[in-house]
Design a protein around this motif. Structure first.
Motif, PDB file in Angstrom:
ATOM      1  N   HIS A  37       1.837  -1.350  20.092  1.00 48.12           N
ATOM      2  CA  HIS A  37       2.024   0.043  19.573  1.00 48.12           C
ATOM      3  C   HIS A  37       1.103   0.194  18.829  1.00 48.12           C
ATOM      4  O   HIS A  37       0.153  -0.693  18.146  1.00 48.12           O
ATOM      5  CB  HIS A  37       3.328   0.303  19.017  1.00 48.12           C
ATOM      6  N   THR A  40       0.909   2.247  12.341  1.00 50.93           N
ATOM      7  CA  THR A  40       1.452   3.424  11.606  1.00 50.93           C
ATOM      8  C   THR A  40       0.407   3.624  10.439  1.00 50.93           C
ATOM      9  O   THR A  40      -0.533   2.527  10.085  1.00 50.93           O
ATOM     10  CB  THR A  40       2.813   3.299  10.980  1.00 50.93           C
ATOM     11  N   GLN A  42       1.181   3.621   7.473  1.00 54.87           N
ATOM     12  CA  GLN A  42       1.246   2.658   6.255  1.00 54.87           C
ATOM     13  C   GLN A  42       0.742   1.227   6.659  1.00 54.87           C
ATOM     14  O   GLN A  42       0.248   0.773   5.801  1.00 54.87           O
ATOM     15  CB  GLN A  42       2.969   2.559   6.020  1.00 54.87           C
ATOM     16  N   GLN A  43       1.104   0.855   7.877  1.00 60.75           N
ATOM     17  CA  GLN A  43       0.317  -0.442   8.231  1.00 60.75           C
ATOM     18  C   GLN A  43      -1.153  -0.327   7.986  1.00 60.75           C
ATOM     19  O   GLN A  43      -1.603  -1.481   7.771  1.00 60.75           O
ATOM     20  CB  GLN A  43       1.035  -0.878   9.633  1.00 60.75           C
TER      21      GLN A  43
END
Length: 287
Positions: A37, A40, A42-43
């Motif tokens: 995936h 994000t 944040q990641q």
């Protein structure tokens, strides 16, 4: 004896290990687990943070990099700016700007150039390329390291200048001078990036020194250009460190002339040139 094993006292090393385990767990469970995936926001920010954090820790724990980068400009300035120019604050102010320029170029070249070449030779970059970490994180982390060392160098030089050489600058001048030098290190980061992608690990430090030291001398960073032959004074106008030092000297009113736009334009041209060379080297590496 049986209770001794169960009641272990935590030490600073345990804390460091636990922190590393937590960070590695994030990479495995958060970042690597996101391979199927998109990461994000944040990641992605977490990856940039971790890469910058460990790049900084690696750099400050490497005395072969940290000590020369921080001490050489200070020692040179102490000799030439203080001891050889006692009771001459104007000369000390002039040399504060030029040795400040000399100081910020070093981490830019060696963090990107030598550091990148060594990691490339060890195969560490291939491991990072195989991970979901954005390639730009490697560049941003080294940029932060270069800027961080630049701040340390400028604070050290400022302490010597204000405390021992009688230099007097306003807060506005100090902030403007520091900002110009730190941001002005960007073209040299791009030059270091190009060298790091092209040079072998064994030869990178020597080659970078061969470029760094003569470039600094010929740009008038060690001694004023007026002390050099006229043909070398003319040649300095083609070198990017000269134009960065002139922008710094404008802050204290000791520059040799030329407009701010002219000096900025030269630095931008060199930055674009070095960026293009870095892209060519990067594409060649992945060809």
């Amino acid at each position: 004896m049986s209770h001794t094993k169960n009641n272990v006292i935590a030490t600073p090393n345990d804390t460091a290990v636990n922190s590393a385990v937590e960070d590695s767990s994030f990479i495995q469970n958060g970042a690597l687990g996101a391979s199927e995936h998109k990461l994000t926001m944040q990641q992605t920010c977490r990856l940039f943070y971790l890469e910058s954090k460990f790049e900084w820790l690696k750099s400050i724990r490497n005395p072969a990099f940290a000590l020369p980068a921080t001490l050489f400009p200070a020692i040179f300035y102490l000799f030439f700016g203080v001891l050889m120019n006692q009771h001459n604050p104007q000369a000390a102010t002039f040399l504060l700007c030029t040795y400040g320029t000399f100081g910020v170029i070093g981490p830019a070249l060696f963090s990107f150039g030598a550091g990148l070449a060594v990691e490339r030779g060890q195969g560490w970059l291939d491991i990072k390329d195989a991970s979901p970490m954005p390639a730009s994180a490697q560049i941003v982390s080294r940029l932060f390291v270069s800027m961080g060392f630049s701040v340390v160098i400028l604070v050290t030089l400022g302490g010597i200048a204000f405390g021992l050489a009688g230099v007097s600058l306003s807060w506005a001048q100090s902030v403007l001078l520091s900002g110009i030098l730190i941001i002005g290190g960007l073209p040299f980061c791009l030059l270091g990036l190009t060298l790091g992608l092209l040079l072998k690990a064994e030869s990178a430090p020597a080659v970078i020194n061969v470029i760094y030291l003569p470039l600094s001398f010929l740009s008038g960073l060690w001694v004023p250009l007026s002390m050099l032959p006229s043909y070398l004074q003319s040649f300095a106008h083609f070198l990017p460190p000269y134009h960065l030092s002139q922008l710094a000297l404008k802050v204290v009113g000791l520059d040799a002339g030329g407009s701010v736009v002219q000096h900025l334009l030269v630095l931008v041209v060199f930055a674009v040139l070095f960026f293009a060379l870095a892209m060519l080297a990067f594409n060649k590496k992945h060809a």
